[in-house]
Scaffold this motif. Structure first.
Motif, mmCIF file in Angstrom:
data_model
loop_
_atom_site.group_PDB
_atom_site.id
_atom_site.type_symbol
_atom_site.label_atom_id
_atom_site.label_comp_id
_atom_site.label_asym_id
_atom_site.label_seq_id
_atom_site.Cartn_x
_atom_site.Cartn_y
_atom_site.Cartn_z
ATOM 1 N N UNK A 183 0.838 -1.199 0.000
ATOM 2 C CA UNK A 183 0.000 0.000 0.000
ATOM 3 C C UNK A 183 0.875 1.251 0.000
ATOM 4 N N UNK A 184 1.938 1.238 0.802
ATOM 5 C CA UNK A 184 2.845 2.391 0.832
ATOM 6 C C UNK A 184 3.530 2.579 -0.512
ATOM 7 N N UNK A 185 3.897 1.460 -1.158
ATOM 8 C CA UNK A 185 4.530 1.540 -2.473
ATOM 9 C C UNK A 185 3.571 2.129 -3.501
ATOM 10 N N UNK A 186 2.308 1.696 -3.460
ATOM 11 C CA UNK A 186 1.307 2.226 -4.391
ATOM 12 C C UNK A 186 1.092 3.721 -4.189
ATOM 13 N N UNK A 187 1.079 4.149 -2.922
ATOM 14 C CA UNK A 187 0.909 5.573 -2.634
ATOM 15 C C UNK A 187 2.086 6.376 -3.181
ATOM 16 N N UNK A 188 3.309 5.820 -3.035
ATOM 17 C CA UNK A 188 4.498 6.507 -3.544
ATOM 18 C C UNK A 188 4.474 6.602 -5.058
ATOM 19 N N UNK A 189 4.067 5.509 -5.720
ATOM 20 C CA UNK A 189 3.985 5.521 -7.183
ATOM 21 C C UNK A 189 2.939 6.518 -7.667
ATOM 22 N N UNK A 190 1.812 6.601 -6.971
ATOM 23 C CA UNK A 190 0.772 7.562 -7.351
ATOM 24 C C UNK A 190 1.285 8.994 -7.244
ATOM 25 N N UNK A 191 2.077 9.248 -6.190
ATOM 26 C CA UNK A 191 2.650 10.586 -6.019
ATOM 27 C C UNK A 191 3.636 10.903 -7.137
#
Length: 222
Positions: free
Chosen positions: A68-76
């Motif tokens: 989930x943290x990785x997905x949030x970083x990629x979205x940013x």
């Protein structure tokens, strides 16, 4: 030049979903730890609980949280890249660009294209069509190797004058041996604005849309 509400809504929904997922996994993880500690406190010393299952669940929770943290970083990162692309596209406004394209605007009895032949062609058939796909002008000429200007004065093959508007060009060329010669068509014009309604910014030259990936050169007046 505007950004459609659909894009903003999609980004907002994505951010909201990511926040909701993070809160859900955090809440489930807290409940799991509470249940684990309660079971450990009340377990039978003569028949202790199997810790392997708890360890596996802890690893699974940690993996999901990390994803989930990785997905949030990629979205940013995606949002940052999109903002940079929009800023770069806006800097093109007012500049004269040359780009790949077959469509050009006829204004005041003049429409121009650049024909870039891979090698010299002894016979090149040049066809100009209107927006409906109708052939309005056709001629045959020789082409030199490299880039060269082709200017159409708006006169049709029947001798009438074509109205101002957008027209497309196509070129079929052959050399002295009868082999096909590749001819790329390019247009040149001043960028009036940027269309942000799609997934990527598109430059507008009059009524012609030019993708950023098709731009060959940029020039600004002194």
């Amino acid at each position: 030049m505007s950004v459609t509400p659909t894009t903003d809504a999609a980004q907002t929904a994505q951010t909201t979903a990511g926040t909701r997922n993070s809160k859900t996994i955090a809440g489930n993880f807290d409940q799991f730890l509470l249940l684990l500690t309660t079971q450990l406190k009340n377990q039978n010393p003569l028949d202790p609980l199997n810790t392997n299952e708890f360890t596996q669940q802890l690893v699974q929770f940690a993996s999901v949280e990390q994803q989930i943290k990785t997905n949030d970083t990629l979205s940013a990162l995606v949002s940052s890249t999109q903002a940079s692309t929009v800023t770069m596209a806006l800097s093109f406004v007012g500049a004269e660009v040359t780009a790949d394209g077959a469509a050009s605007s006829l204004k005041g009895g003049k429409a121009e294209w650049t024909l870039n032949a891979a090698r010299a062609a002894s016979e090149a058939s040049i066809v100009v069509k209107d927006r409906s796909g109708n052939v309005v002008y056709k001629e045959t000429r020789a082409l030199a190797a490299g880039a060269q200007k082709f200017t159409w004065d708006g006169r049709t093959s029947t001798g009438s004058t074509a109205p101002d508007g957008d027209y497309t060009i196509s070129v079929t060329a052959r050399d002295t041996t009868g082999q096909t010669v590749s001819v790329n068509t390019e247009i040149t014009g001043r960028v009036d604005g940027v269309d942000l309604s799609g997934s990527a910014p598109v430059l507008t030259v009059g009524s012609i849309k030019v993708p950023l990936t098709g731009v060959k050169s940029i020039r600004r007046a002194a």
